[in-house]
Design a protein around this motif. Structure first.
Motif, PDB file in Angstrom:
ATOM      1  N   LEU A 159       1.622  16.143   7.838  1.00 38.07           N
ATOM      2  CA  LEU A 159       1.230  15.850   9.209  1.00 38.07           C
ATOM      3  C   LEU A 159       2.444  15.357   9.978  1.00 38.07           C
ATOM      4  O   LEU A 159       3.202  14.511   9.498  1.00 38.07           O
ATOM      5  N   ALA A 160       2.603  15.875  11.182  1.00 34.74           N
ATOM      6  CA  ALA A 160       3.775  15.517  11.974  1.00 34.74           C
ATOM      7  C   ALA A 160       3.741  14.052  12.394  1.00 34.74           C
ATOM      8  O   ALA A 160       4.778  13.396  12.477  1.00 34.74           O
ATOM      9  N   SER A 161       2.560  13.536  12.670  1.00 36.85           N
ATOM     10  CA  SER A 161       2.481  12.148  13.121  1.00 36.85           C
ATOM     11  C   SER A 161       1.152  11.538  12.698  1.00 36.85           C
ATOM     12  O   SER A 161       0.137  12.234  12.593  1.00 36.85           O
ATOM     13  N   TYR A 162       1.186  10.255  12.438  1.00 36.24           N
ATOM     14  CA  TYR A 162      -0.006   9.484  12.125  1.00 36.24           C
ATOM     15  C   TYR A 162       0.318   8.014  12.357  1.00 36.24           C
ATOM     16  O   TYR A 162       1.486   7.626  12.476  1.00 36.24           O
ATOM     17  N   GLY A 163      -0.726   7.207  12.427  1.00 38.95           N
ATOM     18  CA  GLY A 163      -0.531   5.783  12.559  1.00 38.95           C
ATOM     19  C   GLY A 163      -0.731   5.086  11.228  1.00 38.95           C
ATOM     20  O   GLY A 163      -1.394   5.600  10.333  1.00 38.95           O
ATOM     21  N   GLY A 164      -0.168   3.907  11.078  1.00 42.21           N
ATOM     22  CA  GLY A 164      -0.304   3.165   9.836  1.00 42.21           C
ATOM     23  C   GLY A 164       0.914   3.296   8.962  1.00 42.21           C
ATOM     24  O   GLY A 164       1.983   3.763   9.380  1.00 42.21           O
ATOM     25  N   GLU A 165       0.750   2.903   7.704  1.00 38.83           N
ATOM     26  CA  GLU A 165       1.876   2.871   6.769  1.00 38.83           C
ATOM     27  C   GLU A 165       1.445   3.384   5.404  1.00 38.83           C
ATOM     28  O   GLU A 165       0.339   3.098   4.929  1.00 38.83           O
ATOM     29  N   ILE A 166       2.338   4.161   4.787  1.00 41.78           N
ATOM     30  CA  ILE A 166       2.119   4.698   3.437  1.00 41.78           C
ATOM     31  C   ILE A 166       3.289   4.248   2.577  1.00 41.78           C
ATOM     32  O   ILE A 166       4.455   4.495   2.907  1.00 41.78           O
ATOM     33  N   ARG A 167       2.982   3.587   1.446  1.00 41.04           N
ATOM     34  CA  ARG A 167       4.030   3.093   0.546  1.00 41.04           C
ATOM     35  C   ARG A 167       3.792   3.624  -0.858  1.00 41.04           C
ATOM     36  O   ARG A 167       2.666   3.624  -1.358  1.00 41.04           O
ATOM     37  N   LEU A 168       4.869   4.052  -1.478  1.00 40.52           N
ATOM     38  CA  LEU A 168       4.847   4.533  -2.858  1.00 40.52           C
ATOM     39  C   LEU A 168       5.609   3.546  -3.717  1.00 40.52           C
ATOM     40  O   LEU A 168       6.830   3.417  -3.600  1.00 40.52           O
ATOM     41  N   GLY A 169       4.881   2.797  -4.559  1.00 39.25           N
ATOM     42  CA  GLY A 169       5.530   1.789  -5.378  1.00 39.25           C
ATOM     43  C   GLY A 169       6.281   0.754  -4.557  1.00 39.25           C
ATOM     44  O   GLY A 169       7.330   0.266  -4.980  1.00 39.25           O
ATOM     45  N   GLY A 170       5.777   0.439  -3.381  1.00 37.06           N
ATOM     46  CA  GLY A 170       6.415  -0.531  -2.508  1.00 37.06           C
ATOM     47  C   GLY A 170       7.412   0.062  -1.539  1.00 37.06           C
ATOM     48  O   GLY A 170       7.849  -0.621  -0.613  1.00 37.06           O
ATOM     49  N   ARG A 171       7.769   1.325  -1.691  1.00 33.68           N
ATOM     50  CA  ARG A 171       8.749   1.957  -0.805  1.00 33.68           C
ATOM     51  C   ARG A 171       8.035   2.727   0.293  1.00 33.68           C
ATOM     52  O   ARG A 171       7.184   3.572   0.010  1.00 33.68           O
ATOM     53  N   PRO A 172       8.364   2.508   1.568  1.00 29.65           N
ATOM     54  CA  PRO A 172       7.688   3.244   2.645  1.00 29.65           C
ATOM     55  C   PRO A 172       8.076   4.718   2.634  1.00 29.65           C
ATOM     56  O   PRO A 172       9.238   5.074   2.407  1.00 29.65           O
ATOM     57  N   LEU A 173       7.094   5.577   2.893  1.00 28.91           N
ATOM     58  CA  LEU A 173       7.318   7.023   2.954  1.00 28.91           C
ATOM     59  C   LEU A 173       7.282   7.555   4.370  1.00 28.91           C
ATOM     60  O   LEU A 173       7.565   8.743   4.585  1.00 28.91           O
ATOM     61  N   ASP A 174       6.929   6.738   5.326  1.00 24.81           N
ATOM     62  CA  ASP A 174       6.733   7.203   6.690  1.00 24.81           C
ATOM     63  C   ASP A 174       8.009   7.838   7.235  1.00 24.81           C
ATOM     64  O   ASP A 174       9.110   7.291   7.116  1.00 24.81           O
ATOM     65  N   GLY A 175       7.834   9.028   7.840  1.00 23.44           N
ATOM     66  CA  GLY A 175       8.961   9.761   8.399  1.00 23.44           C
ATOM     67  C   GLY A 175       9.607  10.738   7.445  1.00 23.44           C
ATOM     68  O   GLY A 175      10.365  11.599   7.880  1.00 23.44           O
ATOM     69  N   ALA A 176       9.325  10.634   6.149  1.00 20.67           N
ATOM     70  CA  ALA A 176       9.912  11.557   5.172  1.00 20.67           C
ATOM     71  C   ALA A 176       9.149  12.874   5.173  1.00 20.67           C
ATOM     72  O   ALA A 176       7.911  12.878   5.185  1.00 20.67           O
ATOM     73  N   PRO A 177       9.833  14.033   5.169  1.00 19.38           N
ATOM     74  CA  PRO A 177       9.139  15.326   5.104  1.00 19.38           C
ATOM     75  C   PRO A 177       8.491  15.547   3.747  1.00 19.38           C
ATOM     76  O   PRO A 177       8.743  14.817   2.780  1.00 19.38           O
ATOM     77  N   ALA A 178       7.680  16.590   3.677  1.00 21.77           N
ATOM     78  CA  ALA A 178       6.872  16.830   2.481  1.00 21.77           C
ATOM     79  C   ALA A 178       7.730  17.030   1.236  1.00 21.77           C
ATOM     80  O   ALA A 178       7.428  16.489   0.169  1.00 21.77           O
ATOM     81  N   HIS A 179       8.824  17.807   1.345  1.00 22.97           N
ATOM     82  CA  HIS A 179       9.602  18.092   0.135  1.00 22.97           C
ATOM     83  C   HIS A 179      10.309  16.845  -0.390  1.00 22.97           C
ATOM     84  O   HIS A 179      10.489  16.701  -1.601  1.00 22.97           O
ATOM     85  N   LEU A 180      10.700  15.928   0.508  1.00 23.03           N
ATOM     86  CA  LEU A 180      11.326  14.697   0.039  1.00 23.03           C
ATOM     87  C   LEU A 180      10.293  13.749  -0.560  1.00 23.03           C
ATOM     88  O   LEU A 180      10.599  13.010  -1.502  1.00 23.03           O
ATOM     89  N   ARG A 181       9.075  13.764  -0.064  1.00 23.09           N
ATOM     90  CA  ARG A 181       8.020  12.953  -0.683  1.00 23.09           C
ATOM     91  C   ARG A 181       7.700  13.489  -2.073  1.00 23.09           C
ATOM     92  O   ARG A 181       7.445  12.712  -3.003  1.00 23.09           O
ATOM     93  N   ALA A 182       7.724  14.816  -2.210  1.00 23.15           N
ATOM     94  CA  ALA A 182       7.480  15.397  -3.529  1.00 23.15           C
ATOM     95  C   ALA A 182       8.565  14.970  -4.509  1.00 23.15           C
ATOM     96  O   ALA A 182       8.285  14.626  -5.658  1.00 23.15           O
ATOM     97  N   ARG A 183       9.815  14.981  -4.061  1.00 24.42           N
ATOM     98  CA  ARG A 183      10.909  14.556  -4.939  1.00 24.42           C
ATOM     99  C   ARG A 183      10.840  13.060  -5.243  1.00 24.42           C
ATOM    100  O   ARG A 183      11.257  12.621  -6.317  1.00 24.42           O
ATOM    101  N   ALA A 184      10.311  12.283  -4.279  1.00 27.02           N
ATOM    102  CA  ALA A 184      10.190  10.837  -4.488  1.00 27.02           C
ATOM    103  C   ALA A 184       9.085  10.489  -5.472  1.00 27.02           C
ATOM    104  O   ALA A 184       9.110   9.408  -6.064  1.00 27.02           O
ATOM    105  N   GLY A 185       8.112  11.398  -5.660  1.00 30.26           N
ATOM    106  CA  GLY A 185       7.066  11.124  -6.642  1.00 30.26           C
ATOM    107  C   GLY A 185       5.653  11.302  -6.152  1.00 30.26           C
ATOM    108  O   GLY A 185       4.722  10.803  -6.786  1.00 30.26           O
ATOM    109  N   VAL A 186       5.435  12.031  -5.051  1.00 32.81           N
ATOM    110  CA  VAL A 186       4.082  12.333  -4.565  1.00 32.81           C
ATOM    111  C   VAL A 186       3.880  13.845  -4.660  1.00 32.81           C
ATOM    112  O   VAL A 186       4.498  14.599  -3.913  1.00 32.81           O
ATOM    113  N   ARG A 187       3.055  14.276  -5.578  1.00 33.98           N
ATOM    114  CA  ARG A 187       2.760  15.696  -5.746  1.00 33.98           C
ATOM    115  C   ARG A 187       1.279  15.930  -5.475  1.00 33.98           C
ATOM    116  O   ARG A 187       0.451  15.051  -5.680  1.00 33.98           O
ATOM    117  N   ARG A 188       0.963  17.166  -5.058  1.00 33.96           N
ATOM    118  CA  ARG A 188      -0.416  17.477  -4.721  1.00 33.96           C
ATOM    119  C   ARG A 188      -0.790  18.879  -5.187  1.00 33.96           C
ATOM    120  O   ARG A 188       0.069  19.736  -5.406  1.00 33.96           O
TER     121      ARG A 188
END
Length: 624
Positions: free
Chosen positions: A424-453
């Motif tokens: 999603l291009a934009s949303y409100g709120g905050e998403i954290r992975l293991g305490g690290r914020p993911l907001d603003g990161a594109p999908a492929h970088l989130r996948a490399r950081a440890g979020v797969r779907r």
């Protein structure tokens, strides 16, 4: 007798090399000079077709300017010849290919945002502009009739055929190896679904630009070889119409395969020869190529793909016939009852699968259940204009746990997954992975950081094999670990083509690819859709084992309540974009609020004790 290499890429490369040697001996040593001339032209055309097969056939992007890239390569060869640059034609051809790369990257930049017909128009515009430039200038050496010299060892027509054949073989082997690498698999994933490719950690801009760059390099080499073949060139050799004809033939023949490029080269060279001998207009050939391309696009199968399919059927038929003969010739024996039962027990689905080897420690950022949650969502809000898809969603997913996310259709579950995974291009709120914020990161970088779907509908490229897809999703895997993983999830063998796998099994492969990557969090979006009850229950057992086997936390989005009960220790329920219940699985699923959300009625007409129980369960430490 030496055995063939076990690696499929090595076997394919060896096949290409052996075929090239045989072709070189036959053509250079047997055919008359005129047919050697035609064979050389065929190979030059096949190299140009390979370049187009890469960007169009593999990466799925329309390019109508390949002959412009070839023109760049030919112009550089001519310029180096005039300048008497050292190294000879082999070095000049390589330089021409390198010179075409920046043009390929420049044309690839619009592909980052454009697709389909819009991208085709941009590439066609470049071809038209290049055509206009060539019409106003002359190729280096053209006015002085300074022909491009051939290498001394390949000066004759037969020798130059061998020279071009060497280039064709080297390019075909290199492209075959690339095609079987993660980069090549990423191009196929890109062709079928950019979102699915990004979910595997593939950078879409890098994949597109690399395809255009390599394609331009190969096309530039074909132009340089054409300069050495004809000696002197004119602008008509690389005009816009030639690029469009090349695209039609590549689509018709399936130029992403080495044999498809040869078939296309044969069509380009032989068809005009046949028309000439019949006294017919050469334009008829272009009409035939356009019809053939339309047929290939409508059926979804090129000539080389049809050839490969028929060969697979023939091999499979012969294998079955050979097996039947072996069974008939084998002497029947009456095995002991216990001996006969042993294989059946070994093959039975109820047996405990072999453990997955090579297990790693928990991914970085994943802590114990009592410390930082693996995934933390705070006030997640998604709006589509005036429609609120998610409203202030709060969720905590403890590390090394399986948590369910359920709700009726339209509750916002898919929107939630898209937001967490970065689609999603934009949303409100905050998403954290293991305490690290993911907001603003594109999908492929989130996948490399440890979020797969995974996805509700399978998006696996059918050209891949089972093993190639899992390795695309997970990266390099040892053969034994891959084999144990596939056996653990009741998936087919690694060498089986995806095209022959049913839709239900492809969903299991989605799960296999995700967990093999050992991410911090796996978002499984309805993995049991379309599965039988028994398969669903086995899948529930496997999902429940994922945290311990792979160190991965699971957020399971599912409608099958039996699967949720079997796999999840806690459940969060969404309805109209809001969390209406959260807590222990049994407690939440029995609450009146959840029953009302799914069935439209509650258990109680007044205050609903079950709602209070669900709230109490959340306060007791369940995810909220």
């Amino acid at each position: 007798m030496p055995s063939l290499p076990k690696n499929p890429a090595a076997r394919a490369a060896l096949t290409v090399v052996v075929g090239a040697v045989v072709a070189g001996v036959v053509v250079a040593g047997v055919l008359p000079a005129y047919w050697v001339f035609l064979a050389t032209s065929l190979l030059v055309s096949a190299i140009a077709l390979q370049s187009l097969g890469l960007v169009t056939g593999r990466a799925g992007m329309i390019a109508l300017c390949q002959m412009s890239f070839a023109g760049v390569g030919a112009w550089v060869v001519g310029a180096l010849n005039v300048a008497q640059f050292p190294g000879g034609l082999a070095v000049w051809v390589l330089a021409g290919g390198i010179a075409a790369v920046p043009f390929g990257v420049a044309i690839g930049l619009p592909a980052l945002r454009l697709r389909g017909i819009n991208l085709a128009i941009v590439t066609l515009g470049f071809a038209a502009a290049f055509d206009s430039v060539l019409s106003t200038i002359s190729f280096p050496g053209q006015t002085k009739f300074l022909a491009v010299p051939r290498p001394e060892a390949f000066d004759s027509d037969a020798g130059y055929f061998v020279f071009v054949l060497i280039w064709y073989t080297a390019i075909a082997v290199a492209l075959e190896l690339i095609a079987r690498s993660r980069l090549g698999a990423g191009w196929l994933a890109l062709r079928h679904s950019e979102r699915a490719a990004a979910a595997h950690g593939i950078s879409i801009p890098r994949a597109k630009l690399s395809a255009f760059a390599i394609s331009a390099f190969v096309a530039g080499i074909s132009g340089g070889l054409l300069a050495g073949f004809l000696g002197t060139l004119v602008s008509d050799n690389f005009n816009m119409i030639q690029s469009m004809v090349l695209f039609a033939v590549a689509t018709m023949a399936g130029a992403q395969f080495a044999e498809g490029a040869l078939i296309g080269g044969l069509l380009i060279v032989i068809f005009p020869e046949i028309l000439r001998r019949l006294g017919l207009a050469q334009d008829i050939g272009n009409v035939v190529f356009a019809i053939g391309a339309t047929q290939a696009l409508s059926t979804g199968e090129s000539m080389s793909e049809a050839l490969r399919r028929n060969l697979r059927k023939l091999v499979s038929r012969r294998a079955r016939a050979s097996g039947a003969r072996a069974t008939t010739l084998a002497a029947p024996r009456s095995p002991r009852p216990d001996a006969a039962a042993a294989p059946a027990r070994a093959a039975g689905r109820s047996a405990e699968p072999a453990p997955v080897t090579g297990q790693a420690a928990a991914p970085a950022g994943v802590a114990d259940r009592s410390s930082e949650p693996a995934l933390a969502i705070d006030k997640l809000t998604v709006r589509y204009g005036s429609v609120v898809a998610l409203s202030d969603v709060q969720l905590r997913v403890p590390a090394r746990s399986v948590v369910g996310l359920i709700g009726p259709n339209g509750a916002g579950k898919s929107t939630f997954i898209d937001a967490v995974a970065g689609f999603l291009a934009s949303y409100g709120g905050e998403i954290r992975l293991g305490g690290r914020p993911l907001d603003g990161a594109p999908a492929h970088l989130r996948a490399r950081a440890g979020v797969r779907r995974t996805w509700q509908t399978t998006r696996i490229a059918p050209e891949l094999t089972v093993g190639a897809y899992v390795r695309l999703a997970a990266g390099p895997l040892p053969d034994d670990e891959l084999r144990d993983l596939l056996r653990w999830l009741d998936c087919p063998d690694a060498g089986q083509p995806i095209a022959s796998v049913d839709a239900g099994t492809r969903r299991l492969l989605d799960v296999a690819g995700v967990v093999a990557a050992r991410p911090a969090v796996a978002l499984l979006d309805e993995p049991a859709a379309g599965q039988s009850y028994d398969t669903t229950m086995r899948l529930g057992e496997r999902i429940a084992e994922i945290p311990e086997r792979f160190g991965t936390t699971v957020l399971l989005v599912e409608h099958d309540m039996d699967l949720v009960r079997a796999a999840c220790s806690a459940v969060t329920v969404l309805d109209f974009g809001c969390v209406i219940a959260s807590g222990a699985t049994a407690l939440v699923l029995d609450s009146a609020a959840v029953r009302k959300a799914y069935l439209g009625v509650g258990d109680h007409a007044d205050g609903s004790p079950s709602d209070a129980q669900a709230t109490a369960g959340a306060a007791a430490g369940a995810p909220s």
